[in-house]
Scaffold this active site. Sequence first.
Site, PDB file in Angstrom:
ATOM      1  N   SER A  50       0.807  -1.228   0.000  1.00 34.59           N
ATOM      2  CA  SER A  50       0.000   0.000   0.000  1.00 34.59           C
ATOM      3  C   SER A  50       0.835   1.269   0.000  1.00 34.59           C
ATOM      4  O   SER A  50       0.329   2.328  -0.372  1.00 34.59           O
ATOM      5  CB  SER A  50      -0.923   0.022   1.220  1.00 34.59           C
ATOM      6  OG  SER A  50      -0.164   0.011   2.404  1.00 34.59           O
TER       7      SER A  50
ATOM      8  N   HIS B 245      -0.919   4.923   7.240  1.00 35.35           N
ATOM      9  CA  HIS B 245      -0.277   5.517   6.054  1.00 35.35           C
ATOM     10  C   HIS B 245      -0.030   7.013   6.192  1.00 35.35           C
ATOM     11  O   HIS B 245      -0.842   7.729   6.779  1.00 35.35           O
ATOM     12  CB  HIS B 245      -1.153   5.253   4.829  1.00 35.35           C
ATOM     13  CG  HIS B 245      -1.418   3.794   4.613  1.00 35.35           C
ATOM     14  ND1 HIS B 245      -2.578   3.180   5.029  1.00 35.35           N
ATOM     15  CD2 HIS B 245      -0.658   2.831   4.061  1.00 35.35           C
ATOM     16  CE1 HIS B 245      -2.525   1.885   4.727  1.00 35.35           C
ATOM     17  NE2 HIS B 245      -1.374   1.652   4.140  1.00 35.35           N
TER      18      HIS B 245
ATOM     19  N   ASP C 177      -4.092   8.029   7.623  1.00 33.01           N
ATOM     20  CA  ASP C 177      -4.938   7.110   8.381  1.00 33.01           C
ATOM     21  C   ASP C 177      -4.067   6.473   9.457  1.00 33.01           C
ATOM     22  O   ASP C 177      -2.962   6.956   9.720  1.00 33.01           O
ATOM     23  CB  ASP C 177      -5.671   6.117   7.469  1.00 33.01           C
ATOM     24  CG  ASP C 177      -4.738   5.158   6.725  1.00 33.01           C
ATOM     25  OD1 ASP C 177      -3.566   5.017   7.125  1.00 33.01           O
ATOM     26  OD2 ASP C 177      -5.205   4.557   5.729  1.00 33.01           O
TER      27      ASP C 177
END
Length: 346
Positions: free
Chosen positions: A29, A324, A321
């Site tokens: 990610s 991240h 978040d």
Amino acid sequence: MPLLLLLCLSSLPFLSDSAVPAIVVFGDSTVDTGNNNAIPTLLKSNFMPYGRDFLGGTHPTGRFSNGRLASDFYAEAFGLGPIVPAYLDPAYTIKDFATAVCFASAGTGLDNATSGVLSVIPLWKEVEYFKEYQGRLRRYLGVEKAKWTVNEALYVISIGTNDFVENYYSYTTTRYKEFTIEEYNDFLISLTASFIKEIYSLGARKIAFTGLCPMGCVPLERTMNLFYGGGCLEERNWVARDFNSKFQGLIGVLSASLPGLRLVYLPVYDFFLNLVNNPSLYGYEDVEHGCCATGLFELGYLCSQWNPFTCPDANKFVFWDAVHPTEKTSRIVAHYLVNTTLSQFM
Ligand SMILES: *[C@@H]1O[C@H](CO)[C@@H](O)[C@H](O)[C@H]1NC(C)=O
Ligand SMILES: *[C@@H]1O[C@H](CO)[C@@H](O)[C@H](O)[C@H]1NC(C)=O
């Protein structure tokens, strides 16, 4: 012979060695620009508030960020466009992928078992897509120029954190019974070596491997440490440093056995830790929470546009978040890595 010479001369423009003709991205990610949108997994981010600051508009692309990722900033620094498109995004074609392509999948890891946890794309499958891409590139550019592009491209790899966060330390697989944490690091390093050898055998030469971040300092890990004051989980940071030093040991070994390989390590750990410890240096006001929702644990679908707690200005937050970074953090880190390390490929 003269014809051959003519052909060579006519292809001179792409023989310039001042920069790279393409950027090719593998990983998780931290660099997935939207591949998970195309697969049946619960780990997605193609909805608001993700992407709310993307290129000046609101575009939830599937990036785990309010905007762009570090790999997008690398592409920009190399003059290859403002973003790295996701290979599985139907909005892009081989014309776009010829200069920038991303095979990464949020939630994946070096270990096959990790990608199974949230049914995302395993690293071996990213390599399968890379092989398929090479076929498309040959049809688009011709055999010679495609080969040249593959050899001269910059390969960026960013992976490894999920093997701990999603797998080893969450007991979702049996790895914690099979390995001590040091042994698991050794196992991951051997998988890293196999992966690099494999993409080398497929033509990759300029390879930048991103070191692990101080993963004990992400908001989610701080939340788990709340009972002890909410500081960074030092054990997790130690694991990241151990992995990083083992990886640096691997560079010499691989370079000695793979002729022409230019493997570099992107030293993100110390820079990121300094940023986390001195957030005001960069104008941040919060380093302990993500901007999204309460910032304590939300990511993916839990980071929802209906959550009233989401912060108005993500630039005041290190994290977007619970895991991240914000676009601002990605930009700062990417510029640092370009200036200190990736510039050797310019
Ligand atoms: C991971 O899975 C792929 C596909 O099944 C397999 O080829 C590969 O050997 C596996 N890797 C390891 C280390 O088990
Ligand atoms: C890196 O270089 C760019 C210009 O290329 C500059 O804007 C940026 O501030 C530099 N960043 C760091 C962290 O040195």
